[in-house]
Design a protein around this motif. Structure first.
Motif, PDB file in Angstrom:
ATOM      1  N   THR A  35      30.382  17.062  10.887  1.00  0.00           N
ATOM      2  CA  THR A  35      30.139  17.765  12.336  1.00  0.00           C
ATOM      3  C   THR A  35      29.941  19.126  11.849  1.00  0.00           C
ATOM      4  O   THR A  35      29.082  19.815  12.664  1.00  0.00           O
ATOM      5  CB  THR A  35      31.497  17.562  13.138  1.00  0.00           C
ATOM      6  OG1 THR A  35      32.567  18.280  12.290  1.00  0.00           O
ATOM      7  CG2 THR A  35      31.953  16.303  13.308  1.00  0.00           C
ATOM      8  N   GLU A  36      30.202  19.628  10.868  1.00  0.00           N
ATOM      9  CA  GLU A  36      29.865  21.092  10.520  1.00  0.00           C
ATOM     10  C   GLU A  36      28.221  21.161  10.158  1.00  0.00           C
ATOM     11  O   GLU A  36      27.809  22.332  10.366  1.00  0.00           O
ATOM     12  CB  GLU A  36      30.565  21.844   9.439  1.00  0.00           C
ATOM     13  CG  GLU A  36      31.941  21.925   9.830  1.00  0.00           C
ATOM     14  CD  GLU A  36      32.845  22.376   8.671  1.00  0.00           C
ATOM     15  OE1 GLU A  36      32.846  23.423   8.036  1.00  0.00           O
ATOM     16  OE2 GLU A  36      33.969  21.388   8.149  1.00  0.00           O
ATOM     17  N   PHE A  37      27.736  20.187   9.630  1.00  0.00           N
ATOM     18  CA  PHE A  37      26.435  20.519   8.899  1.00  0.00           C
ATOM     19  C   PHE A  37      25.314  19.790   9.741  1.00  0.00           C
ATOM     20  O   PHE A  37      24.108  20.176   9.666  1.00  0.00           O
ATOM     21  CB  PHE A  37      26.613  19.841   7.707  1.00  0.00           C
ATOM     22  CG  PHE A  37      27.480  20.548   6.673  1.00  0.00           C
ATOM     23  CD1 PHE A  37      27.497  21.820   6.553  1.00  0.00           C
ATOM     24  CD2 PHE A  37      28.535  19.865   6.138  1.00  0.00           C
ATOM     25  CE1 PHE A  37      28.564  22.552   5.709  1.00  0.00           C
ATOM     26  CE2 PHE A  37      29.605  20.292   5.246  1.00  0.00           C
ATOM     27  CZ  PHE A  37      29.369  21.516   5.030  1.00  0.00           C
ATOM     28  N   LEU A  39      24.172  19.094  13.040  1.00  0.00           N
ATOM     29  CA  LEU A  39      23.226  19.588  14.218  1.00  0.00           C
ATOM     30  C   LEU A  39      22.509  20.771  13.573  1.00  0.00           C
ATOM     31  O   LEU A  39      21.376  20.851  13.701  1.00  0.00           O
ATOM     32  CB  LEU A  39      24.192  19.948  15.225  1.00  0.00           C
ATOM     33  CG  LEU A  39      24.385  18.708  16.260  1.00  0.00           C
ATOM     34  CD1 LEU A  39      25.298  19.249  17.321  1.00  0.00           C
ATOM     35  CD2 LEU A  39      23.085  18.280  17.068  1.00  0.00           C
ATOM     36  N   PRO A  40      23.210  21.812  12.767  1.00  0.00           N
ATOM     37  CA  PRO A  40      22.327  22.671  12.000  1.00  0.00           C
ATOM     38  C   PRO A  40      21.197  22.237  11.151  1.00  0.00           C
ATOM     39  O   PRO A  40      20.324  22.825  11.290  1.00  0.00           O
ATOM     40  CB  PRO A  40      23.407  23.737  11.261  1.00  0.00           C
ATOM     41  CG  PRO A  40      24.700  23.531  11.987  1.00  0.00           C
ATOM     42  CD  PRO A  40      24.575  21.841  12.288  1.00  0.00           C
ATOM     43  N   ILE A  42      19.751  19.390  11.542  1.00  0.00           N
ATOM     44  CA  ILE A  42      18.639  18.779  12.601  1.00  0.00           C
ATOM     45  C   ILE A  42      17.914  19.964  13.025  1.00  0.00           C
ATOM     46  O   ILE A  42      16.457  19.975  12.977  1.00  0.00           O
ATOM     47  CB  ILE A  42      19.350  18.049  13.537  1.00  0.00           C
ATOM     48  CG1 ILE A  42      20.000  16.896  13.155  1.00  0.00           C
ATOM     49  CG2 ILE A  42      18.241  17.669  14.516  1.00  0.00           C
ATOM     50  CD1 ILE A  42      20.727  15.986  14.085  1.00  0.00           C
ATOM     51  N   GLN A  43      18.411  20.980  13.328  1.00  0.00           N
ATOM     52  CA  GLN A  43      17.809  22.197  13.940  1.00  0.00           C
ATOM     53  C   GLN A  43      16.865  22.921  13.025  1.00  0.00           C
ATOM     54  O   GLN A  43      15.859  23.096  13.282  1.00  0.00           O
ATOM     55  CB  GLN A  43      18.814  23.198  14.408  1.00  0.00           C
ATOM     56  CG  GLN A  43      18.300  24.353  15.288  1.00  0.00           C
ATOM     57  CD  GLN A  43      19.432  25.389  15.482  1.00  0.00           C
ATOM     58  OE1 GLN A  43      20.354  25.581  14.876  1.00  0.00           O
ATOM     59  NE2 GLN A  43      19.313  26.222  16.427  1.00  0.00           N
ATOM     60  N   LEU A  46      13.831  20.560  12.239  1.00  0.00           N
ATOM     61  CA  LEU A  46      12.698  20.526  13.467  1.00  0.00           C
ATOM     62  C   LEU A  46      12.130  21.775  13.542  1.00  0.00           C
ATOM     63  O   LEU A  46      10.983  21.823  13.735  1.00  0.00           O
ATOM     64  CB  LEU A  46      13.653  20.372  14.651  1.00  0.00           C
ATOM     65  CG  LEU A  46      14.245  18.873  15.044  1.00  0.00           C
ATOM     66  CD1 LEU A  46      15.050  18.853  16.318  1.00  0.00           C
ATOM     67  CD2 LEU A  46      13.179  17.985  15.235  1.00  0.00           C
ATOM     68  N   THR A  69      34.652   6.942  11.663  1.00  0.00           N
ATOM     69  CA  THR A  69      34.548   8.300  11.979  1.00  0.00           C
ATOM     70  C   THR A  69      33.133   8.586  11.880  1.00  0.00           C
ATOM     71  O   THR A  69      32.684   9.226  12.845  1.00  0.00           O
ATOM     72  CB  THR A  69      35.536   9.157  11.221  1.00  0.00           C
ATOM     73  OG1 THR A  69      36.976   8.674  11.778  1.00  0.00           O
ATOM     74  CG2 THR A  69      35.586  10.603  12.012  1.00  0.00           C
ATOM     75  N   ARG A  72      30.807   6.916  14.377  1.00  0.00           N
ATOM     76  CA  ARG A  72      31.113   7.602  15.956  1.00  0.00           C
ATOM     77  C   ARG A  72      30.227   9.138  15.883  1.00  0.00           C
ATOM     78  O   ARG A  72      29.840   9.394  16.833  1.00  0.00           O
ATOM     79  CB  ARG A  72      32.291   7.595  16.090  1.00  0.00           C
ATOM     80  CG  ARG A  72      33.118   6.049  16.778  1.00  0.00           C
ATOM     81  CD  ARG A  72      34.239   6.525  17.330  1.00  0.00           C
ATOM     82  NE  ARG A  72      35.305   6.722  16.530  1.00  0.00           N
ATOM     83  CZ  ARG A  72      36.016   5.776  15.772  1.00  0.00           C
ATOM     84  NH1 ARG A  72      35.881   4.562  15.898  1.00  0.00           N
ATOM     85  NH2 ARG A  72      36.815   6.199  14.674  1.00  0.00           N
ATOM     86  N   ILE A  73      30.546   9.704  14.776  1.00  0.00           N
ATOM     87  CA  ILE A  73      29.851  10.870  14.746  1.00  0.00           C
ATOM     88  C   ILE A  73      28.502  10.923  14.816  1.00  0.00           C
ATOM     89  O   ILE A  73      27.816  11.448  15.840  1.00  0.00           O
ATOM     90  CB  ILE A  73      30.031  11.986  13.634  1.00  0.00           C
ATOM     91  CG1 ILE A  73      31.518  12.340  13.570  1.00  0.00           C
ATOM     92  CG2 ILE A  73      29.207  13.036  13.390  1.00  0.00           C
ATOM     93  CD1 ILE A  73      31.995  12.845  12.153  1.00  0.00           C
ATOM     94  N   CYS A  75      26.594   8.407  16.153  1.00  0.00           N
ATOM     95  CA  CYS A  75      26.404   7.753  17.493  1.00  0.00           C
ATOM     96  C   CYS A  75      26.503   8.635  18.603  1.00  0.00           C
ATOM     97  O   CYS A  75      25.915   8.618  19.463  1.00  0.00           O
ATOM     98  CB  CYS A  75      27.619   6.537  17.564  1.00  0.00           C
ATOM     99  SG  CYS A  75      27.119   5.638  19.311  1.00  0.00           S
ATOM    100  N   GLY A  76      27.759   9.518  18.478  1.00  0.00           N
ATOM    101  CA  GLY A  76      27.987  10.622  19.511  1.00  0.00           C
ATOM    102  C   GLY A  76      26.824  11.659  19.756  1.00  0.00           C
ATOM    103  O   GLY A  76      26.329  11.845  20.633  1.00  0.00           O
ATOM    104  N   VAL A  77      26.488  11.768  18.450  1.00  0.00           N
ATOM    105  CA  VAL A  77      25.488  13.138  18.386  1.00  0.00           C
ATOM    106  C   VAL A  77      24.063  12.512  18.982  1.00  0.00           C
ATOM    107  O   VAL A  77      23.160  12.998  19.605  1.00  0.00           O
ATOM    108  CB  VAL A  77      24.984  13.622  16.853  1.00  0.00           C
ATOM    109  CG1 VAL A  77      23.923  14.353  16.680  1.00  0.00           C
ATOM    110  CG2 VAL A  77      26.340  14.497  16.698  1.00  0.00           C
TER     111      VAL A  77
END
Lengths: 223, 342
Positions: A35-37, A39-40, A42-43, A46, A69, A72-73, A75-77
């Motif tokens: 979770t720490e890594f 989205l950053p 992906i950002q 992109l 877990t 789900r991370i 899937c949720g993202v």
């Protein structure tokens, strides 16, 4: 066509961007800190590609099997990004992503499922598509279904952890072993792109991980 | 400012929309109680699996109800902890990814801060400072609340939470899971027709001189009673009544002592046990005598819910200034998190 994909089903974290057949990707060993890594990662990816979410055609994720877990991370993202950007979603089997990593031929895939079991599936490449011979199951390495022929390529952490048992079961059937292969977003984009083209993407509210191991607790009347 | 609230810390998926001027615009709650009851308690993995199926449909539902769409949102608040790790991660993942794609801030909220502020969802709302009694299946705490984020722990349970004691006692009496509310109903019905107290249970730590609680001894006392007597419907009701009375007495006395100790005159009662009618009656009666006022969230906001998380998020963002909240996409859940650390 532009597809964003990511996978957090193992201790690795990967993200990939498919732009008309070209694949950019990032990966790292995340342990339990996806979770720490994610989205950053992906950002950045992109931004480097000069892509924005609204120009994408879909989001794909490693839907399982794998760490509950972790699944789900991802899937949720996928749900969150797709809901906000109004995009369709596809969950791609992590075992099929392993087969795709091999590239071609007959592939037997196994991921370590802990508790002495493996997630297992076999695939044969046929007319550019993977046909699943044995769809994903959970089993003890000793009870892995038999395979026919002698030109199978084995891959996934199951062949790392249960190397001897599995190779013993498949004596003579396996020509090459890649126990070091892990599901990766790169292959997930490759598998997802043609499906998005066919219009198979779905509403993010309808997706779920593929856990396979569904008995996780005993009901009171089963104890 | 319009805030979407997402609560997934345990066995309830709560989603809500709160607006700084218009207040609560809509909320939705899906309770998993029925699924877990077959297992005699919450199964964390099953809770997480259910949350991921519920969150998006409920977000769509609250937006439709409020006749708004995603573009109207200014921020997203989600429960960061404490709670079940896997369950928290579902809400956190969706909230942060949605924040990423909508380019609006996401803010992680302490679940108990949500409960502390839940009485402010009512029109008859407390103003800072106040004493809060947090009583649920997971927590029993007395907090001094001087302002947003200014929380001092006055006392807490040393073993079982109050709601846990209710549920465990109910189980002993064969009232199913979670049987707390059924136990209260049995006790209340009994009291309506019989004013005689047949059993007297201990009031643990009533005279301990501090504001801490302990409920495991009370549970043991019930167990002893249950072994000594044949559990007829009448006996069950009498035990339920004695148990509830002991709980209510202890919670009331400690709450009043907390008001006396802090010199405050407002008490906020939050959490699932805050819905208990006997507790409410007793607290109101005793508070009136010392000219204190007791505030309760509406019944629907006593249990876990998204409205309190949206409200806490809005208050936090107003205090910080929403423009000062950086768009930052690295996130974690905090399954163990001390409220005083805020």
């Amino acid at each position: 066509m532009r597809i964003l994909a990511f996978d957090t089903s193992t201790q690795y974290c990967s993200a990939a961007l498919w732009v008309d057949g070209r694949v950019l990707y990032r990966e790292m060993l995340a342990g339990k800190r996806h979770t720490e890594f994610l989205l950053p990662m992906i950002q950045e990816m992109l931004a480097d590609a000069g892509a924005v979410l609204t120009q994408l055609d879909g989001i794909a994720f490693g839907s399982g099997p794998g760490s509950f877990t972790g699944l789900r991370i991802a899937c949720g993202v996928a749900q969150g990004i797709a809901l906000g950007a109004d995009l369709p979603v596809l969950g791609i089997s992590t075992l099929e992503a392993l087969a795709q990593q091999v590239g071609d031929g007959n592939v037997v895939t196994a991921l370590d499922a802990r508790m002495g079991e493996i997630y297992y599936a076999t695939y044969i490449k046929f007319a550019d598509n993977w046909q699943s011979v044995n769809p994903p199951i959970l089993c003890s390495p000793r009870n892995a279904p038999p395979i026919l022929g002698n030109n199978w390529i084995a891959c996934g952490s199951g062949f790392d952890v249960y190397n001897e048992v599995l190779l013993d079961c498949y004596n003579g059937c396996i020509s090459r072993v890649h126990g070091e292969f892990n599901p990766h977003a790169r292959e997930i984009t490759q598998l997802a792109a043609p499906r998005f083209l066919e219009g198979l993407g779905v509403d993010p509210a309808t997706i779920s991980p593929l856990y396979i191991r569904n008995k996780v607790a005993l009901k009171e009347n089963e104890r | 400012m319009l805030v979407l609230g997402i609560e997934t810390s345990c066995d309830e998926t709560g989603i809500a929309l709160y607006h700084n001027k218009q207040g609560l615009l809509s909320h939705a709650l899906y309770s998993q109680i029925r699924m877990h009851s077959e297992y005699g308690g919450v199964v964390p993995e099953l809770a997480s699996r259910d949350h991921i199926r519920r969150v998006l449909p409920l977000i769509k539902q609250v937006l439709t109800t409020a006749k708004l769409n995603l573009k109207d949102l200014d921020a997203i608040a989600y429960t960061q902890g404490p709670g079940l790790a896997g369950a928290l991660l579902v809400g956190a993942s969706i909230a942060n990814a949605l924040s990423f794609s909508l380019k609006i801030p996401a803010i992680g909220i302490h679940h108990l801060e949500g409960h502390l502020l839940s009485a402010m969802l009512s029109t008859h709302a407390p103003i800072f400072p106040f004493v809060a009694l947090l009583v649920s299946g997971g927590h029993t705490q007395l907090m001094e609340v001087r302002g947003l984020g200014l929380y001092k722990l006055l006392g807490e349970t040393l073993d079982d939470a109050a709601g846990e004691a209710f549920d465990k006692t109910a189980k002993l009496l064969g009232l199913g899971y979670p049987g707390g509310p059924a136990l209260s109903e049995l006790a209340d019905t009994f009291y309506k027709f019989n004013k005689i107290e047949r059993f007297k249970l201990p009031r643990p730590m009533l005279h301990s001189g501090d504001l801490n609680f302990s409920f495991s001894g009370l549970k043991t006392a019930v167990l002893t009673l249950a072994h000594k007597h044949e559990l007829t419907q009448q006996t069950k009701a009498e035990i339920a009544f004695a148990f509830q009375k002991a709980m209510v007495d202890v919670l009331t006395e400690k709450s009043l002592a907390a008001l006396a100790q802090t010199g405050l005159t407002q008490l906020v009662v939050a959490g699932g046990v805050g819905a208990n009618r006997q507790l409410r009656n007793n607290l109101d009666y005793r508070a009136e005598k010392i000219r204190a006022v007791v505030f309760y969230p509406e019944f629907k906001f006593c249990t876990d819910n998204g409205a309190m998380i949206a409200l806490a998020g809005l208050m936090r963002l107003q205090k910080l200034g929403i423009q000062n909240k950086p768009l930052k996409y690295s996130f974690t859940a905090t399954p163990r998190w001390d409220l005083e650390m805020l």
